[in-house]
Design a protein around this motif. Structure first.
Motif, PDB file in Angstrom:
ATOM      1  N   PHE A 297      10.590  -4.396  -5.496  1.00  0.00           N
ATOM      2  CA  PHE A 297      10.845  -4.594  -7.005  1.00  0.00           C
ATOM      3  C   PHE A 297      10.030  -3.449  -7.647  1.00  0.00           C
ATOM      4  CE2 PHE A 297      13.652  -8.432  -6.647  1.00  0.00           C
ATOM      5  CZ  PHE A 297      13.329  -8.781  -5.857  1.00  0.00           C
ATOM      6  N   ARG A 298      10.279  -3.107  -8.655  1.00  0.00           N
ATOM      7  CA  ARG A 298       9.440  -2.241  -9.788  1.00  0.00           C
ATOM      8  C   ARG A 298       9.435  -2.785 -10.879  1.00  0.00           C
ATOM      9  NH1 ARG A 298      12.556   3.602  -9.122  1.00  0.00           N
ATOM     10  NH2 ARG A 298      14.441   2.954 -10.533  1.00  0.00           N
TER      11      ARG A 298
ATOM     12  N   SER B 211       0.885  -1.299   0.107  1.00  0.00           N
ATOM     13  CA  SER B 211      -0.132  -0.049  -0.008  1.00  0.00           C
ATOM     14  C   SER B 211       0.994   1.181  -0.112  1.00  0.00           C
ATOM     15  CB  SER B 211      -0.949   0.038   1.212  1.00  0.00           C
ATOM     16  OG  SER B 211       0.062   0.112   2.410  1.00  0.00           O
ATOM     17  N   GLY B 212       0.201   2.306  -0.125  1.00  0.00           N
ATOM     18  CA  GLY B 212       0.978   3.541  -0.349  1.00  0.00           C
ATOM     19  C   GLY B 212       1.454   4.388  -1.363  1.00  0.00           C
ATOM     20  N   GLY B 213       1.130   3.573  -2.543  1.00  0.00           N
ATOM     21  CA  GLY B 213       1.611   4.175  -3.804  1.00  0.00           C
ATOM     22  C   GLY B 213       0.607   5.435  -4.134  1.00  0.00           C
ATOM     23  N   GLY B 214       0.705   6.004  -5.178  1.00  0.00           N
ATOM     24  CA  GLY B 214       0.002   7.289  -5.659  1.00  0.00           C
ATOM     25  C   GLY B 214       0.826   8.000  -6.523  1.00  0.00           C
ATOM     26  N   SER B 215       0.185   9.309  -6.849  1.00  0.00           N
ATOM     27  CA  SER B 215       0.583   9.960  -7.648  1.00  0.00           C
ATOM     28  C   SER B 215       1.541  11.173  -7.020  1.00  0.00           C
ATOM     29  CB  SER B 215      -0.541  10.700  -8.649  1.00  0.00           C
ATOM     30  OG  SER B 215      -1.007   9.667  -9.477  1.00  0.00           O
ATOM     31  N   VAL B 216       2.504  11.586  -7.562  1.00  0.00           N
ATOM     32  CA  VAL B 216       3.378  12.791  -6.853  1.00  0.00           C
ATOM     33  C   VAL B 216       4.113  13.601  -7.907  1.00  0.00           C
ATOM     34  CG1 VAL B 216       5.123  11.319  -6.506  1.00  0.00           C
ATOM     35  CG2 VAL B 216       4.973  13.045  -4.568  1.00  0.00           C
ATOM     36  N   GLN B 217       4.289  14.669  -7.595  1.00  0.00           N
ATOM     37  CA  GLN B 217       5.163  15.667  -8.680  1.00  0.00           C
ATOM     38  C   GLN B 217       6.791  15.010  -8.229  1.00  0.00           C
ATOM     39  OE1 GLN B 217       3.958  19.564  -7.845  1.00  0.00           O
ATOM     40  NE2 GLN B 217       2.657  19.437  -9.592  1.00  0.00           N
ATOM     41  N   ALA B 218       7.375  15.558  -9.189  1.00  0.00           N
ATOM     42  CA  ALA B 218       8.945  15.226  -9.198  1.00  0.00           C
ATOM     43  C   ALA B 218       9.622  15.859  -8.090  1.00  0.00           C
ATOM     44  CB  ALA B 218       9.633  15.469 -10.526  1.00  0.00           C
TER      45      ALA B 218
ATOM     46  N   GLY C 142       1.102  -5.762  -5.773  1.00  0.00           N
ATOM     47  CA  GLY C 142       1.660  -4.345  -6.318  1.00  0.00           C
ATOM     48  C   GLY C 142       0.976  -3.272  -5.920  1.00  0.00           C
ATOM     49  N   THR C 143       1.711  -1.864  -5.974  1.00  0.00           N
ATOM     50  CA  THR C 143       0.825  -0.819  -5.710  1.00  0.00           C
ATOM     51  C   THR C 143       1.681   0.163  -6.602  1.00  0.00           C
ATOM     52  OG1 THR C 143       0.545   1.222  -4.148  1.00  0.00           O
ATOM     53  CG2 THR C 143       2.677   0.065  -3.864  1.00  0.00           C
ATOM     54  N   GLN C 144       1.016   1.053  -7.230  1.00  0.00           N
ATOM     55  CA  GLN C 144       1.388   1.866  -8.368  1.00  0.00           C
ATOM     56  C   GLN C 144       1.904   3.339  -7.956  1.00  0.00           C
ATOM     57  OE1 GLN C 144       1.315   1.307 -11.825  1.00  0.00           O
ATOM     58  NE2 GLN C 144       2.591   3.265 -11.915  1.00  0.00           N
ATOM     59  N   VAL C 145       3.077   3.594  -8.472  1.00  0.00           N
ATOM     60  CA  VAL C 145       3.859   4.803  -8.242  1.00  0.00           C
ATOM     61  C   VAL C 145       3.809   5.626  -9.505  1.00  0.00           C
ATOM     62  CG1 VAL C 145       5.877   6.084  -7.360  1.00  0.00           C
ATOM     63  CG2 VAL C 145       5.052   4.138  -6.319  1.00  0.00           C
ATOM     64  N   THR C 146       3.242   6.987  -9.509  1.00  0.00           N
ATOM     65  CA  THR C 146       3.471   7.903 -10.541  1.00  0.00           C
ATOM     66  C   THR C 146       3.809   8.940 -10.329  1.00  0.00           C
ATOM     67  OG1 THR C 146       1.352   6.606 -11.529  1.00  0.00           O
ATOM     68  CG2 THR C 146       2.023   8.809 -12.674  1.00  0.00           C
TER      69      THR C 146
ATOM     70  N   TYR D 190       5.330  -1.157  -8.040  1.00  0.00           N
ATOM     71  CA  TYR D 190       5.967  -1.542  -7.016  1.00  0.00           C
ATOM     72  C   TYR D 190       5.643  -2.772  -6.367  1.00  0.00           C
ATOM     73  CZ  TYR D 190       8.973   2.479  -7.572  1.00  0.00           C
ATOM     74  OH  TYR D 190       9.928   3.437  -8.169  1.00  0.00           O
ATOM     75  N   TYR D 191       6.438  -3.737  -6.173  1.00  0.00           N
ATOM     76  CA  TYR D 191       6.004  -4.872  -5.756  1.00  0.00           C
ATOM     77  C   TYR D 191       6.990  -5.350  -4.573  1.00  0.00           C
ATOM     78  CZ  TYR D 191       3.954  -5.872  -9.943  1.00  0.00           C
ATOM     79  OH  TYR D 191       3.014  -5.946 -11.051  1.00  0.00           O
ATOM     80  N   CYS D 192       6.422  -5.847  -3.227  1.00  0.00           N
ATOM     81  CA  CYS D 192       7.231  -6.448  -2.168  1.00  0.00           C
ATOM     82  C   CYS D 192       7.533  -7.958  -2.525  1.00  0.00           C
ATOM     83  CB  CYS D 192       6.870  -6.161  -0.939  1.00  0.00           C
ATOM     84  SG  CYS D 192       5.361  -6.614  -0.177  1.00  0.00           S
ATOM     85  N   ALA D 193       8.392  -8.524  -2.251  1.00  0.00           N
ATOM     86  CA  ALA D 193       8.643 -10.178  -2.304  1.00  0.00           C
ATOM     87  C   ALA D 193       9.400 -10.590  -0.941  1.00  0.00           C
ATOM     88  CB  ALA D 193       9.216 -10.489  -3.465  1.00  0.00           C
ATOM     89  N   ALA D 194       9.100 -11.830  -0.643  1.00  0.00           N
ATOM     90  CA  ALA D 194       9.556 -12.478   0.508  1.00  0.00           C
ATOM     91  C   ALA D 194      10.362 -13.764   0.240  1.00  0.00           C
ATOM     92  CB  ALA D 194       8.452 -12.424   1.836  1.00  0.00           C
ATOM     93  N   ARG D 195      11.272 -13.954   1.170  1.00  0.00           N
ATOM     94  CA  ARG D 195      11.504 -15.440   1.402  1.00  0.00           C
ATOM     95  C   ARG D 195      11.729 -15.689   2.990  1.00  0.00           C
ATOM     96  NH1 ARG D 195      17.377 -16.100  -0.842  1.00  0.00           N
ATOM     97  NH2 ARG D 195      16.755 -18.238  -0.667  1.00  0.00           N
ATOM     98  N   ALA D 196      11.328 -16.768   3.250  1.00  0.00           N
ATOM     99  CA  ALA D 196      11.180 -17.282   4.628  1.00  0.00           C
ATOM    100  C   ALA D 196      12.560 -18.389   4.977  1.00  0.00           C
ATOM    101  CB  ALA D 196       9.911 -18.138   5.020  1.00  0.00           C
ATOM    102  N   TRP D 197      13.123 -18.176   6.168  1.00  0.00           N
ATOM    103  CA  TRP D 197      14.009 -18.814   6.580  1.00  0.00           C
ATOM    104  C   TRP D 197      15.400 -18.820   5.555  1.00  0.00           C
ATOM    105  CZ3 TRP D 197      13.434 -19.519  11.211  1.00  0.00           C
ATOM    106  CH2 TRP D 197      12.355 -20.042  11.971  1.00  0.00           C
TER     107      TRP D 197
END
Length: 126
Positions: free
Chosen positions: A37-38, A7-14, A119-123, A94-101
């Motif tokens: 990752f993105r 979560s937390g993606g959105g549109s933002v100015q440079a 995924g969550t979109q960042v623009t 943008y994606y998060c990914a995980a590994r265990a142990w």
């Protein structure tokens, strides 16, 4: 089955900032490797950062070094990606990914991450 919710993606100015969150369904003590990752349209997905538990060791791609910061809140089973000085080139899903142990952890090899969020979109607009 480990589940991840971004979560937390959105549109933002440079030049602006955003903070992405990755809620992990299991304790981040044994889900001990989390990466961000993105993927931009028409481009290959790239790793940008990872963090290791319990040490907190983090690493970043050259493209985001010094601008992005990955962190974790163990009590909340959440990993954050704080992004500042955003540029149009940072626009992506943008994606998060995980590994265990995990015995090792690197964002440079996405193939070793079995668990992925939706995924969550960042623009970033110029």
């Amino acid at each position: 089955q480990v589940q991840l919710v971004e979560s937390g993606g959105g549109s933002v100015q440079a030049g602006g900032s955003l903070r992405l969150s990755c809620k992990v369904s299991e304790d981040t003590y044994f889900v001990n490797c989390v990466g961000w990752f993105r993927q931009a349209p028409g481009k290959v997905r790239e790793g940008v950062a990872h963090i290791v538990s319990p040490s907190g060791y983090a690493d970043y791609s050259d493209s985001v070094m010094g601008r992005f910061r990955i962190s974790r809140a163990n009590a909340e089973n959440t990993v954050y990606l704080e992004m500042r000085s955003l540029q149009s080139e940072d626009s992506a899903m943008y994606y998060c990914a995980a590994r265990a142990w995990a015995r090792d952890c690197t964002f440079k090899d996405e193939g070793v991450f079995p668990y992925w969020g939706q995924g969550t979109q960042v623009t970033v607009s110029a």
